[in-house]
Write an enzyme that holds these catalytic residues in place. Structure first.
Site, PDB file in Angstrom:
ATOM      1  N   GLU A 301       0.823  -1.216   0.000  1.00  0.00           N
ATOM      2  CA  GLU A 301       0.000   0.000   0.000  1.00  0.00           C
ATOM      3  C   GLU A 301       0.855   1.264   0.000  1.00  0.00           C
ATOM      4  O   GLU A 301       0.616   2.208   0.749  1.00  0.00           O
ATOM      5  CB  GLU A 301      -0.957  -0.012   1.199  1.00  0.00           C
ATOM      6  CG  GLU A 301      -1.958  -1.172   1.119  1.00  0.00           C
ATOM      7  CD  GLU A 301      -2.960  -1.224   2.264  1.00  0.00           C
ATOM      8  OE1 GLU A 301      -2.618  -0.721   3.351  1.00  0.00           O
ATOM      9  OE2 GLU A 301      -4.055  -1.758   2.071  1.00  0.00           O
ATOM     10  N   ASP A 374      -8.526  -8.820   3.478  1.00  0.00           N
ATOM     11  CA  ASP A 374      -8.210  -7.823   4.501  1.00  0.00           C
ATOM     12  C   ASP A 374      -9.268  -7.751   5.593  1.00  0.00           C
ATOM     13  O   ASP A 374     -10.084  -6.841   5.585  1.00  0.00           O
ATOM     14  CB  ASP A 374      -8.053  -6.444   3.841  1.00  0.00           C
ATOM     15  CG  ASP A 374      -7.534  -5.402   4.822  1.00  0.00           C
ATOM     16  OD1 ASP A 374      -7.067  -5.787   5.905  1.00  0.00           O
ATOM     17  OD2 ASP A 374      -7.590  -4.200   4.495  1.00  0.00           O
ATOM     18  N   GLU A 402     -12.544  -2.450  12.115  1.00  0.00           N
ATOM     19  CA  GLU A 402     -12.492  -1.645  10.892  1.00  0.00           C
ATOM     20  C   GLU A 402     -13.625  -1.990   9.930  1.00  0.00           C
ATOM     21  O   GLU A 402     -14.245  -1.106   9.359  1.00  0.00           O
ATOM     22  CB  GLU A 402     -11.141  -1.866  10.194  1.00  0.00           C
ATOM     23  CG  GLU A 402     -11.061  -1.176   8.828  1.00  0.00           C
ATOM     24  CD  GLU A 402      -9.731  -1.406   8.119  1.00  0.00           C
ATOM     25  OE1 GLU A 402      -8.835  -2.046   8.692  1.00  0.00           O
ATOM     26  OE2 GLU A 402      -9.595  -0.916   6.975  1.00  0.00           O
TER      27      GLU A 402
END
Lengths: 710, 710
Positions: A301, A374, A402
């Site tokens: 990332e 993820d 998240e």
């Protein structure tokens, strides 16, 4: 008289104020100790040991007095000590203690000459601390008795929290306030008494559940982390955590030699770079002699890494490992890499790391997220588990929610981790669970570890949602013992945190145990994944389309909905990701008729009228499952409301309010996803299901003012 | 070729565009006429009659050809005419026609010499028009047959819509766009062809259901209404409505002599004032010879009236009546008066008007709202009905949904009006229903009337919600025949507006018939009233408190919730409003154990644990009833979604979207009211009920940007 009355009223208000329940005590309440205190006539122990001090301090806080120190053959005494202590030496359990290792312990009832003793013993002081907390736990949960024969040692040697805390005090994906470590901005680095007492509370909480490591900063790491200024603060934190057997670790930025050290390169094979790291590591260990090591997110990332210099992940990890090796430090190197557009994102970590198997130093461990994408509400396990046989892997799970409703939704993640740890990789035949591939059972690696991304912040209750504390708790307990059931963990946590009344425990436990499946149902059932709003990941956005953004950050990349059907074809007719799994999994996953429903749209693109195992067509199944999730959240509300009389009003109301948000959000999710997909399925939502209450157009306009940290 | 293709595509698009279903056709679709057309061999009628023209025009539109005009003994012919027409004279039904009056008619199957005729006949052309529409209706609903023997006449002689349209084009409490009459602002008074065609459509729709009058402007009237400029526009409107037997009326401002005429006073006993009105009325009748009369809101909510000059309502009404009398005009004088703080608001109209009974001219009728407060979802009938024996009263109901969810909520008001009309006043013993006290059955008044506050605006579908058209329809049908059942009205409307398929009609009808009770349930069950948001009246605000505002505009005035209980004590221990009703109602209402549940908190303040007829305590009953309302709206959604295949996509989607809003709002109402009242009841919401999803604090912050007109 009037003045007395006023004084009394003020005092009363102060007492109420002090005792107002905000959840800060976590599961460390021990409010049954006073009732249980008659079970011990006294304590037989070396008062200078930290574990004994810790026990006595908690005992005094809860019962109002220290347990008297005794020696000799007194009935009902509590004997606490390590194998070399006289009071333990005489018991003849030395072999057992040695077998349990430095962190292990035993708790036993021993009878001698008509006297009964409770013994907490260990090979090392580390283990004694865990033994003492275990004793306190069973006193609190009502499991203490006079026929104990407990023998424990941890599943993993490194049990670490990853704090995604930035140096400015924000926390990436944090939903419980700002960082407890970096609470002052860079301009105000002073450490206060409040910091220190908070760090001690944090350490005690971790130690009580067996966590023995903390990575203090975000994996998206700033080079400044390794500056002297910050290392001095790390030293201060480490000294508070050390008594509780907690090592500190740091996330490092791979380009630190350049960005912090002023070198021209950060190439891991460059001698100056190696030298820089060796010096930096020496500097760290001078400050923190028991420093744990580094966590590295590299070439992931947009972060720098060895590939920037034509080197491999192994080159990078080994260079750091060499620097740490003389001090006993380790490298936790993340496998979370996925170059845009190269292949199905779910395959990339495997493709990158499998060729490197066997090339890593023995103080390197590869940190692998539970699933190949993820931290989604549900993923199959990452195919790296079981596949990398010559390199130790450490599971990384996400405690902070998240992708699971932040700290608004009650989701007990233990069941997700249990499902993951118990997933059979078949790497060594049937029964080769992820747990066994990582804890040394199957591969005899020396280094075993597990990481959880923390959900802790400055909020009074630490985690935002009172029930999010249970996820911190569950991570610690599973890291200690990866074969614990979620039911057992929930039971322990509820009894310590709220009440042992069965009328409370049973319904609340059943709510917790159902909560993750409910969330999957209302968010992303049947293997759907990554339908989240862009960036902040709260709420549904299956329609999301951001100009210029990476395609594999877009929900459409994953759901592929069209008039023809929905799902990601990872079978042999598609991306072939199934081939990364062992037989018979690859065959099972590859065939939509044998692939479990829970993963079916993960591995298959299927027509809307595909006949599911239930007999329903796919579209109907999708509708019923979303609706089931909504109904489940409503049942959670009822469950909790019925529990009102068992809970203090503050925590009751906080949880009640959040369950309302969750029930509300569940409808939002259901309507958004079903109305969006219905444009392609062109089929009615089955008529016995509660109808949408929103218009798709309106939902598509929702843009929450949230960032990826707070 | 390509050009042809483009042309064809364009044409296709135009056709689709023209036919895109927006609901503008109302119930006047007559799409079964073509299939039914073989039932008539031809029409035997005087082609110059408007009713015959109207029939032939509709017939041609729907079948593509005029029904051939025939005469003589032809089988299956349709004979249409008034009693003096030759084709009717010969049938020997003259007495029957005379008995039905000018607006009545008969529809009969008559067989002569093996020939069968269908006859539509009336005493007057007015009646013939209604007869023709009746024939069209039964052709469309499938009720036409060859054994007809229908005889109808209206329940009320004046059946009037009150348009609360302001001269600037806005509509007070209008939720379907701006005014169809005053569509241009005062700066643009031009009348266009579009206006004229819209007014004709409006007139046909009204005539088709028996409405024969329109009050063209808001009861909160501007003096400018009577200016020459506006009267000229009224004249233009009247000339389009006249062929459809619709008279126009105007709302007047009582201070017009001062504000428009420049007089020093508007005192009704002042000779100059009387003169001014006489002249103004003459002026009106010169322009509009069949002008209907005035509607007056006086000394009400700040408007001027005779009491400003020390005169009574009778003085004011009679003065206007005297001016109108020579021309055959009437005065509709509203009883909606309530001086702040004088007494329980529910008692004030009765207290004001009862002393005036018998003092009004014979061309005055008192317009009384159905309930004593103000068009709430449920009120007991106004005690004036049955009590004023020497003065004709006309019911005023509200078609526009000011207090019933605007044009967002599907609420079929017919059941509310049926409940009201069938309410037994006991003024003349058992069976003295409101219907019978107002239609001349019990009191032999010459003048009978009924008014409905219109829900019509410039929206393509006229009423905002497709199903709000049903309320316009139902008002007209009940004004024509106040003993019709709502089931019959709904059945007719559905079949004319959507489809006659029983699979569609039955569930949709049951939804409509249940809808008002559902709305009461989720808004204001058990006699609660006026819990609405301040000003605009959309959504719940039981907590509302506006500094300086009239207390009787505040919800707390009505619900009185406290830890002691909830409700308005109108029993003999309270405001004594029960005494305004006849026995045995007053006794029934006065005793909480006999008062019907639906009115119980209207008449009583009761403790939260009051034992209801169900056996539940009041608080629980309240909770279950709110929840029931929510569940009912969800069932409506299912009902409608199942109907998709019977409805064009445009109307289907419009209704579907609004049902979503309704279901959403129902939860808002339930949560707002229960969470607010729970602060006082201090009791749990019964645990088998779906829990709140909102926080009271959040709901209390909602301030919608709405006004009282749009």
């Amino acid at each position: 008289m009037m003045r007395n009355l006023i004084a009394f009223t003020l005092m009363l208000l102060m007492v109420i104020g002090v005792n107002a329940e905000n959840g800060h005590q976590l599961w460390l309440r021990f409010d049954r100790l006073e009732a249980e205190s008659p079970v011990f006539s006294g304590i037989n122990a070396d008062k200078s040991k930290f574990a004994v001090k810790e026990f006595q301090q908690i005992w005094k806080e809860k019962t109002g007095k220290l347990l008297p120190v005794v020696s000799g053959q007194i009935d009902n005494q509590l004997i606490v000590g390590t194998r070399k202590d006289k009071n333990i030496l005489s018991l003849g359990i030395d072999k057992e203690l040695v077998r349990q290792g430095k962190e292990g312990y035993v708790i036993k009832t021993i009878s001698k000459q008509n006297k009964t003793f409770t013994v907490v013993a260990s090979a090392d002081e580390k283990g004694l601390l865990y033994g003492v907390y275990h004793l306190l736990r069973i006193l609190q949960t009502g499991e203490f008795n006079k026929a104990l024969n407990i023998s424990e040692k941890p599943s993993y040697s490194v049990r670490v929290l990853n704090h995604w805390d930035n140096l400015d005090g924000t926390i990436e994906r944090g939903y419980a306030g700002r960082s407890i470590f970096w609470r002052y901005s860079e301009e105000h680095p002073t450490i206060t008494d409040k910091d220190i007492s908070l760090w001690r509370e944090y350490a005690r909480a971790n130690a009580s559940i067996g966590i023995n490591g903390s990575v203090l900063n975000n994996v998206n790491a700033s080079p400044k982390m390794l500056s002297e200024e910050y290392l001095l603060k790390v030293k201060a934190i480490a000294s508070e955590l050390r008594p509780y057997n907690i090592k500190v670790y740091l996330s490092i930025n791979f380009s630190s030699p350049t960005n912090l050290g002023g070198l021209k390169t950060s190439d891991p094979l460059n001698p100056e770079v190696k030298m820089w790291w060796a010096k930096k590591v020496n500097e760290i260990y001078k400050l923190i002699p028991d420093f744990g090591g580094f966590l590295v997110k590299a070439n992931s990332e947009g972060l720098p890494g060895p590939q920037d210099f034509g080197r491999t992940h192994a080159d990078g990890a080994n260079m750091l490992a060499d620097a740490l090796k003389p001090h006993g430090g380790i490298v936790m190197w993340r496998a979370f890499v996925y170059d845009a557009g190269k292949d199905d994102r779910a395959k990339l970590a495997y493709k990158e790391f499998m060729p490197l198997d066997g090339q890593f130093r023995d103080n390197v461990i590869i940190q692998v997220k539970n699933g190949p994408i993820d931290f989604q509400p549900r993923e199959p396990f990452s195919p790296l588990f079981g596949a990398m046989k010559k390199t130790p892997l450490m599971p990384e799970v996400q405690i902070t929610q998240e992708y699971l409703g932040f700290s608004n939704h009650l989701v007990f993640l233990s069941t997700m981790w249990e499902e993951f740890l118990e997933s059979d990789t078949y790497c060594n035949g049937k029964g080769s669970t992820v747990a066994k591939t990582t804890d040394g059972t199957i591969f005899k690696q020396k280094l075993t570890a597990i990481a959880g991304v923390a959900n802790i912040g400055l909020d009074a209750n630490w985690c935002g949602h009172q029930f999010a504390q249970a996820n911190w708790y569950a991570f610690g307990r599973l890291a200690w013992n990866n074969s614990l059931t979620s039911a057992k963990i929930a039971d322990e946590w509820i009894k310590q945190t709220f009440s042992s009344d069965a009328k409370f425990v049973e319904p609340v436990k059943s709510m917790m145990l159902e909560s993750r499946e409910a969330t999957v149902n209302y968010m992303m059932p049947l293997g759907l994944h990554h339908l989240f709003a862009y960036g902040h990941h709260y709420g549904p956005e299956p329609w999301c389309d951001v100009a210029g953004a990476r395609q594999d950050w877009m929900p459409k990349y994953y759901h592929n909905a069209s008039v023809k059907g929905i799902g990601f074809d990872r079978s042999t007719t598609g991306s072939n990701a199934v081939l990364q799994y062992f037989s018979p999994l690859k065959e099972d996953f590859n065939d939509a008729n044998t692939c479990p429903d829970k993963y079916i749209l993960w591995f298959h693109f299927l027509p809307w009228d595909f006949k599911m195992k239930s007999g329903r067509i796919l579209w109907d199944e999708l509708c019923y499952t979303y609706d089931k999730g909504v109904q489940q959240t409503r049942e959670f509300q009822k469950n909790w409301d019925k529990a009102e009389r068992f809970v203090d009003p503050e925590r009751f109301t906080q949880v009640q309010n959040r369950l309302r948000i969750q029930a509300h959000d569940a409808v939002w999710w259901k309507d958004a996803c079903l109305l969006y997909f219905q444009q392609f399925s062109k089929r009615p939502i089955p008529y016995d299901i509660e109808r949408p209450v929103y218009k798709l157009d309106d939902l598509m306009k929702i843009k929450l003012d949230l960032t990826h940290h707070n």
